[in-house]
Design a protein around this motif. Sequence first.
Motif, PDB file in Angstrom:
ATOM      1  N   ASN A 101      -8.654   2.025   7.210  1.00  0.00           N
ATOM      2  CA  ASN A 101      -9.825   2.583   6.849  1.00  0.00           C
ATOM      3  C   ASN A 101      -9.701   4.092   7.066  1.00  0.00           C
ATOM      4  O   ASN A 101      -8.826   4.636   7.568  1.00  0.00           O
ATOM      5  CB  ASN A 101     -10.854   1.983   7.451  1.00  0.00           C
ATOM      6  CG  ASN A 101     -11.052   2.081   9.035  1.00  0.00           C
ATOM      7  OD1 ASN A 101     -10.807   3.034   9.478  1.00  0.00           O
ATOM      8  ND2 ASN A 101     -11.212   0.929   9.612  1.00  0.00           N
ATOM      9  N   SER A 156      -0.328  -4.979   3.762  1.00  0.00           N
ATOM     10  CA  SER A 156      -1.845  -5.405   3.402  1.00  0.00           C
ATOM     11  C   SER A 156      -2.527  -4.028   3.679  1.00  0.00           C
ATOM     12  O   SER A 156      -2.120  -3.542   4.874  1.00  0.00           O
ATOM     13  CB  SER A 156      -2.238  -6.477   4.022  1.00  0.00           C
ATOM     14  OG  SER A 156      -3.904  -6.605   4.000  1.00  0.00           O
ATOM     15  N   ASN A 194      -5.486  -4.399   5.051  1.00  0.00           N
ATOM     16  CA  ASN A 194      -6.456  -4.884   6.037  1.00  0.00           C
ATOM     17  C   ASN A 194      -6.152  -4.007   7.243  1.00  0.00           C
ATOM     18  O   ASN A 194      -5.126  -3.695   7.720  1.00  0.00           O
ATOM     19  CB  ASN A 194      -5.980  -6.273   6.318  1.00  0.00           C
ATOM     20  CG  ASN A 194      -6.650  -7.030   5.172  1.00  0.00           C
ATOM     21  OD1 ASN A 194      -7.365  -6.696   4.419  1.00  0.00           O
ATOM     22  ND2 ASN A 194      -6.201  -8.364   5.017  1.00  0.00           N
TER      23      ASN A 194
END
Length: 646
Positions: free
Chosen positions: A270, A265, A267
């Motif tokens: 960034n 993932s 998640n």
Amino acid sequence: MQTDNERYNETVQPNTAFLNELKEKLPEFFTKDGSFDLDKFKDQLKDKNINELSEGYQLDFIGKDYARRQAGEMPSTVIVPDEKQNQGEGKDSKNLFFTGDNLEVLRHLQNNYQNKIDVIYIDPPYNTGSDGFVYPDSFEYSDDKLKDMFGLDDDQVERLKSIQGKSSHSAWLTFMYPRIVLAKKLLAEAGTIFVSIDDNEESNLKEICDEVFGETNFVSNIIWNSRKSVSNDALISLNHNATLVYCKNARIFNDRKGSFKLPLSKNGFNNPDNDPRGIWKADPFDSPGIRPNLTYKIKNPNTGEEYLPPEGRCWRTGPNEYQQLLNDNRIIFGKNGTSKPQLKRFYFEVKDKGQTTKSIWDDVGTSTDGTKEIQSLFGIKLFSTPKPTSLLIKILELSTNGNSEIVLDFFAGSSTTADAVMQLNAEDDGHRKFIMVQLPEQTYHTNKDGKEVPTKGGKTAYDAGFRSIDQISRERIRRAAKKIREDNELALPKDFDGSFKHYRVVKPVKQTLEEIDDFDPNNTNLFTNMVDGFSSRALNIDGDASGEKTILTTWLAKDGYSFDADVQDVKFDNYTAHKVEDNRLYLINEGWGADQTKELLNRLGTHQLEVQSVVLFGYSFNVAELRELENGLKQLDSKVTLIKRY
């Protein structure tokens, strides 16, 4: 320091090589600690096991010998192609849908799909008492035949027959056992099977799978949070299902278990500093252990503060490598630049490593979500507790990578598995193929007056025009594919496969069987066209298949050819034969005579036609025609085998 081989050699015994070979070929006879289960092996060698009827319900359940026999039987059905579907919307599809008894379908698939299925998912009857499961076999053998088959006396025959139409544990085990045995044979060596179940039969399913696959091939028991609401009328609300996972070959599975992971993932990843290498996340720069060469002071260039590794740990790299990482903008000091060192881990570096899944799945939706999916496609509630596609997608993400794997579900139900295969292919440009099998369970019954009456739970489907569950299953695939195309538009892969070829697996009608019994090959005049008895019209089913097409399709599967094998028509005067992959020539229809035999022998002798065998439908030939063809083939220089089938 010893090598791995040296350490292994210290443990070798005189029978180690033999036991390793046994473990490779027969893993189901080894316990978790690696010991060979001799008693279990002896039980499998027995022709008859009457203890199952005197001991009652254990794994030696009533009906086990009967179930073992079923696993070894050949199919008694034919495969009838749905020509309208297969020559229409499904013409170019590699997906398959079989309507019929899944035990018979599994028997057929043994010939052309053995060791070829990559993933099997099934959601069989749970035997809850309210799911409608009863043992479906009517024991078509006489009592005397049952006695002879299994060495039973009168009382034991009665006990065996007692499971008919029942939903006992023994009935469920007798139903499931041969299907699990045949499923294992279909799995590729690196393949896995996922079986969903609830508390009613979970322990019995585990016993079957341990016996069939072997305890060493058990992978996991995944718990799925199947509902969020609470049953207030229950002592404890049942909010989960189990999914047992087994592999075919533990050695191969363990060698490749690095690929048995979910996609990583994004998640937590960034790119706050707009690093051109893409998104990243911060990992600790320290690691377990104490190593002097990896223990040194690191100064925060922003604050001047110096850091040593935490107690009992060391840095990931030595000073030189650290400096290179710092210069490469791979070291950060917290969000504000005032903390201890951390390592930037880029998504592109770790995405292919995947993510290990947990054994408890509470993030893939519930049965309610599955119901909503059906409602969104059909506008009505057709199934009470369908699995959500998100659950199947997660299973497929875990067990496939999109490289043309074959996914089998022989309890297709609402075809959630097929929907999930298509969705995932659209998402990752995969080429997975599905094989669905569904019994044509009717949504109605006919009363004494000849009037159709919807079944309990089938009224909604019946009122919507669906006369059987398999019709809903196929329509689900069509509507799901349409939705996928609409949702993805230009992003959809050009070779997206949103259809299927359809086949019905049925028993020949009684009249055809009687004509077969009465057939006399010595009769030079064939008054009855035996081929036509296998047409969809004669079998009273939809599909527009000729008897010749049914026989050819059934034989191609029997001979190991795929359902998209290259079949070419070959003319011998006015007679049409069928050649498959320059290997076999099939003669099915009536009308073959001396002229055709002469032309065939000429083409074979001059190498205009290259085949290894000629396969013919014996009911279309009389003795004289057979003898002439057989003698002619024997005289050829090149060996061509004649195979007669009845």
